[in-house]
Structure formats: structure tokens, C-alpha cells
Design a protein around this motif. Structure first.
Motif, PDB file in Angstrom:
ATOM      1  N   VAL A 133       4.629  20.101 -13.524  1.00 48.64           N
ATOM      2  CA  VAL A 133       5.916  19.415 -13.467  1.00 48.64           C
ATOM      3  C   VAL A 133       5.884  18.308 -12.411  1.00 48.64           C
ATOM      4  CG1 VAL A 133       8.367  19.682 -12.905  1.00 48.64           C
ATOM      5  CG2 VAL A 133       7.229  21.381 -14.346  1.00 48.64           C
ATOM      6  N   GLU A 134       5.302  18.601 -11.262  1.00 46.32           N
ATOM      7  CA  GLU A 134       5.183  17.571 -10.229  1.00 46.32           C
ATOM      8  C   GLU A 134       4.369  16.377 -10.716  1.00 46.32           C
ATOM      9  OE1 GLU A 134       5.720  19.001  -5.734  1.00 46.32           O
ATOM     10  OE2 GLU A 134       3.725  19.347  -6.571  1.00 46.32           O
ATOM     11  N   ASP A 135       3.281  16.637 -11.434  1.00 51.98           N
ATOM     12  CA  ASP A 135       2.453  15.550 -11.970  1.00 51.98           C
ATOM     13  C   ASP A 135       3.249  14.702 -12.947  1.00 51.98           C
ATOM     14  OD1 ASP A 135       0.316  16.453 -10.498  1.00 51.98           O
ATOM     15  OD2 ASP A 135      -0.650  17.497 -12.168  1.00 51.98           O
ATOM     16  N   LEU A 136       4.060  15.353 -13.777  1.00 49.25           N
ATOM     17  CA  LEU A 136       4.880  14.628 -14.744  1.00 49.25           C
ATOM     18  C   LEU A 136       5.926  13.767 -14.037  1.00 49.25           C
ATOM     19  CD1 LEU A 136       5.816  14.053 -17.649  1.00 49.25           C
ATOM     20  CD2 LEU A 136       7.233  16.112 -17.501  1.00 49.25           C
ATOM     21  N   VAL A 137       6.590  14.336 -13.066  1.00 48.78           N
ATOM     22  CA  VAL A 137       7.607  13.604 -12.303  1.00 48.78           C
ATOM     23  C   VAL A 137       6.987  12.382 -11.623  1.00 48.78           C
ATOM     24  CG1 VAL A 137       9.134  13.725 -10.302  1.00 48.78           C
ATOM     25  CG2 VAL A 137       9.103  15.603 -11.958  1.00 48.78           C
ATOM     26  N   ARG A 138       5.822  12.580 -11.043  1.00 50.31           N
ATOM     27  CA  ARG A 138       5.130  11.482 -10.360  1.00 50.31           C
ATOM     28  C   ARG A 138       4.700  10.397 -11.352  1.00 50.31           C
ATOM     29  NH1 ARG A 138       1.262  14.299  -8.720  1.00 50.31           N
ATOM     30  NH2 ARG A 138       2.403  15.181  -6.960  1.00 50.31           N
ATOM     31  N   ALA A 139       4.170  10.804 -12.499  1.00 51.80           N
ATOM     32  CA  ALA A 139       3.693   9.843 -13.498  1.00 51.80           C
ATOM     33  C   ALA A 139       4.837   9.016 -14.076  1.00 51.80           C
ATOM     34  CB  ALA A 139       2.954  10.576 -14.613  1.00 51.80           C
ATOM     35  N   ALA A 165      17.253  15.495 -10.757  1.00 54.49           N
ATOM     36  CA  ALA A 165      18.591  15.868 -10.313  1.00 54.49           C
ATOM     37  C   ALA A 165      18.577  17.255  -9.680  1.00 54.49           C
ATOM     38  CB  ALA A 165      19.567  15.830 -11.489  1.00 54.49           C
ATOM     39  N   VAL A 166      17.540  18.059 -10.002  1.00 53.14           N
ATOM     40  CA  VAL A 166      17.361  19.380  -9.403  1.00 53.14           C
ATOM     41  C   VAL A 166      15.972  19.419  -8.786  1.00 53.14           C
ATOM     42  CG1 VAL A 166      18.896  20.496 -11.045  1.00 53.14           C
ATOM     43  CG2 VAL A 166      16.451  20.376 -11.545  1.00 53.14           C
ATOM     44  N   SER A 167      15.719  20.427  -7.961  1.00 48.78           N
ATOM     45  CA  SER A 167      14.403  20.541  -7.345  1.00 48.78           C
ATOM     46  C   SER A 167      13.376  20.951  -8.400  1.00 48.78           C
ATOM     47  CB  SER A 167      14.430  21.590  -6.231  1.00 48.78           C
ATOM     48  OG  SER A 167      14.584  22.891  -6.786  1.00 48.78           O
ATOM     49  N   PRO A 168      12.111  20.550  -8.239  1.00 54.88           N
ATOM     50  CA  PRO A 168      11.071  20.993  -9.177  1.00 54.88           C
ATOM     51  C   PRO A 168      10.998  22.516  -9.278  1.00 54.88           C
ATOM     52  CG  PRO A 168      10.250  19.200  -7.822  1.00 54.88           C
ATOM     53  CD  PRO A 168      11.585  19.590  -7.255  1.00 54.88           C
ATOM     54  N   ILE A 225      13.955  20.765 -25.061  1.00 52.61           N
ATOM     55  CA  ILE A 225      15.077  21.106 -24.178  1.00 52.61           C
ATOM     56  C   ILE A 225      14.694  20.856 -22.723  1.00 52.61           C
ATOM     57  CG2 ILE A 225      16.500  23.002 -23.298  1.00 52.61           C
ATOM     58  CD1 ILE A 225      16.337  24.245 -26.112  1.00 52.61           C
ATOM     59  N   PHE A 226      13.522  21.353 -22.338  1.00 53.37           N
ATOM     60  CA  PHE A 226      13.104  21.227 -20.941  1.00 53.37           C
ATOM     61  C   PHE A 226      12.753  19.790 -20.571  1.00 53.37           C
ATOM     62  CE2 PHE A 226       9.684  21.322 -17.722  1.00 53.37           C
ATOM     63  CZ  PHE A 226      10.417  21.855 -16.671  1.00 53.37           C
ATOM     64  N   LEU A 227      11.894  19.173 -21.348  1.00 60.13           N
ATOM     65  CA  LEU A 227      11.412  17.839 -20.994  1.00 60.13           C
ATOM     66  C   LEU A 227      12.490  16.781 -21.092  1.00 60.13           C
ATOM     67  CD1 LEU A 227       7.898  18.003 -22.659  1.00 60.13           C
ATOM     68  CD2 LEU A 227       8.383  17.818 -20.211  1.00 60.13           C
ATOM     69  N   ARG A 228      13.279  16.832 -22.147  1.00 59.19           N
ATOM     70  CA  ARG A 228      14.337  15.823 -22.268  1.00 59.19           C
ATOM     71  C   ARG A 228      15.368  15.986 -21.161  1.00 59.19           C
ATOM     72  NH1 ARG A 228      10.887  14.650 -25.123  1.00 59.19           N
ATOM     73  NH2 ARG A 228      10.559  13.469 -23.219  1.00 59.19           N
ATOM     74  N   GLY A 229      15.543  17.227 -20.716  1.00 56.39           N
ATOM     75  CA  GLY A 229      16.489  17.453 -19.626  1.00 56.39           C
ATOM     76  C   GLY A 229      16.026  16.837 -18.324  1.00 56.39           C
ATOM     77  N   ILE A 230      14.763  17.083 -17.933  1.00 54.85           N
ATOM     78  CA  ILE A 230      14.313  16.567 -16.636  1.00 54.85           C
ATOM     79  C   ILE A 230      13.963  15.085 -16.717  1.00 54.85           C
ATOM     80  CG2 ILE A 230      13.470  18.828 -15.924  1.00 54.85           C
ATOM     81  CD1 ILE A 230      10.623  17.796 -16.371  1.00 54.85           C
ATOM     82  N   GLU A 287      21.846   9.398 -14.002  1.00 51.85           N
ATOM     83  CA  GLU A 287      22.368   9.099 -12.671  1.00 51.85           C
ATOM     84  C   GLU A 287      22.593   7.603 -12.523  1.00 51.85           C
ATOM     85  OE1 GLU A 287      20.707   9.292  -8.129  1.00 51.85           O
ATOM     86  OE2 GLU A 287      20.248  10.961  -9.467  1.00 51.85           O
ATOM     87  N   HIS A 288      21.637   6.784 -13.015  1.00 49.84           N
ATOM     88  CA  HIS A 288      21.794   5.336 -12.960  1.00 49.84           C
ATOM     89  C   HIS A 288      22.980   4.878 -13.803  1.00 49.84           C
ATOM     90  CE1 HIS A 288      18.431   4.556 -10.504  1.00 49.84           C
ATOM     91  NE2 HIS A 288      17.495   4.886 -11.390  1.00 49.84           N
ATOM     92  N   THR A 289      23.148   5.512 -14.966  1.00 53.12           N
ATOM     93  CA  THR A 289      24.246   5.119 -15.852  1.00 53.12           C
ATOM     94  C   THR A 289      25.589   5.373 -15.201  1.00 53.12           C
ATOM     95  OG1 THR A 289      22.894   5.603 -17.783  1.00 53.12           O
ATOM     96  CG2 THR A 289      25.276   5.512 -18.120  1.00 53.12           C
TER      97      THR A 289
END
Length: 232
Positions: free
Chosen positions: A153-159, A165-168, A204-209, A216-218
Motif C-alpha cells: 500500500v505504501e508503494d502504491l501511495v508513493r507511486a 485521507a486515512v493512515s496506511p 472497493i479498496f483501491l478506488r477508495g484510497i 479532498e481537492h474537489t
């Protein structure tokens, strides 16, 4: 020693001229029968006599090779988690895309859980039954599994250059929460097979994160200006 039971069975197989594969099959059969008993009666409700009867091994033999039902539960949990982790590492070695690697994690988990629902029920309901060294060893394997998911998950967030919006940690625990109780509600006629279900859970998981920062930008863009901002 936690390895005493398999070692004793292996030595017996060698004395009888049996192959390693035959030993592995016999141990697997015993663990499968023990899983059935624990699933039906629960760990506290199951006795060594129940386990002996189900496996076809004498009660004396059951005590000699396994010593206690706790050791059998330990072997079930160790086999299950070790198998899941080994399969996962093999699959991850073939992929480099961060999102695809998260999907591989989900599919690997869902496939094993659906194919071994009784074992999953035992693991979920008897999570804290193991004590001392047994419990510590299994906890170590579980931590390794959690860390793999967290890193993915961290690798995905970084990439993707995201700020969740929530912690990893919360995202990962939420994913496990979705997957770990599948056996309580899964209906293959409605929910599909492992491939279809893992695809849905992945969405569900990926589209959510992945959309968290976009939303947030919107919201920020649509926020009304203050009176001071309007004057300037």
C-alpha cells in the motif's frame, strides 16, 4: 520443540520405507481432519479422543506424535499462514506495477480463504488460543504478512503521489476486515468465484484510497470564499 510431531512422523515414515511425499500426505490428512473437528466443536470443545477418532490414529499415537491439541492447532495455523505467504511471494515476484501487486495480494488471500473455509473459520475463531512459544511464532508470521500488505500500500501511495485521507495502517486493517470474514457470507451463486470476488474487493479498496485525495481537492475548490477573501 514445535517441530517434534512432524519429525516423529517423518522418522516413522523412513523406518517403514515410505517416501517424503507419503509422509507429507499423511500429515496433511491429519491436519485436515483436525481442522474439521475444531471447526465443528471449537478448540475448547474438541478433545484428543475426538481428534484421534477423526484422523484414524490411535489415541496413544495421537499423544505420541502431537502431545496435545494445542500443537495440532499450532500446526494448522503455521501451515495455513506459511502457505499463504509463500504463494504470495511467488506471485509478487512476477509483477512490478504497484496497483497490480496490491490486486495480487487481495486475490491470493481471497483464493486461499475460499478454498479453505474451514481452516479460515478455525483461524478466525481460535486466534488467541495458542500460548507461549506457539502463539509467538504464529504472531511473527502474521506480522510478516501484515508488513507485506502495508509495504504494498505504501508503494502504491508513493507511486501515485497520494496523500491518503486515512493512515496506511487503517487502510490495510480495513482491507483485512473486508477479506477475513468472507466465509461467513460468501454465496458463490451470488458473489461469484474467487477471481470475481477479489476483483470486486480490489475495486472497493483501491478506488477508495486512490480517490481520497481527489475528493479532498474537489471539496477545497468548491469551498465558499470568506468575506475577507471576497473583499480582496
Amino acid at each position: 520443540m514445535a517441530t517434534a510431531a512432524p519429525a516423529r512422523l517423518r522418522n516413522r515414515a523412513r523406518r517403514n520405507g515410505d517416501s517424503a511425499s507419503r509422509f507429507d500426505r499423511r500429515l496433511s490428512e491429519i491436519l485436515e481432519h483436525a481442522t474439521d473437528v475444531f471447526c465443528e466443536k471449537g478448540y475448547e470443545g474438541a478433545s484428543m479422543r475426538d481428534l484421534s477418532r477423526a484422523s484414524g490414529m490411535s489415541l496413544a499415537g495421537m499423544y505420541y506424535y502431537f502431545e496435545s491439541k494445542e500443537r495440532l492447532l499450532y500446526l494448522i495455523q503455521k501451515h495455513t499462514f506459511s502457505t499463504i505467504v509463500a504463494r504470495l511471494r511467488k506471485r509478487l515476484a512476477e509483477a512490478t506495477d504497484p496497483e497490480q501487486r496490491v490486486r495480487i495480494f487481495i486475490r491470493n488471500h481471497v483464493e486461499y480463504f475460499l478454498a479453505n473455509q474451514k481452516a479460515m473459520k478455525v483461524l478466525s475463531h481460535e486466534d488467541d488460543a495458542l500460548k507461549n512459544g506457539y502463539g509467538a511464532e504464529i504472531a511473527g508470521i502474521k506480522r510478516e504478512y501484515y508488513r507485506i500488505c502495508f509495504s504494498l500500500v505504501e508503494d502504491l501511495v508513493r507511486a501515485k503521489g497520494l496523500k491518503l485521507a486515512v493512515s496506511p495502517r487503517l487502510a490495510v486493517l480495513g482491507l483485512f476486515g473486508m477479506m477475513n470474514w468472507i466465509y461467513t457470507w460468501h454465496n458463490p451463486r451470488i458473489d461469484g468465484n474467487a477471481e470475481a470476488l477479489s476483483q470486486e474487493l480490489g475495486e472497493i479498496f483501491l478506488r477508495g484510497i486512490l480517490r481520497a485525495r481527489k475528493h479532498e481537492h474537489t471539496r477545497s475548490a468548491r469551498r465558499p470564499q470568506s468575506a475577507l477573501q471576497q473583499r480582496t
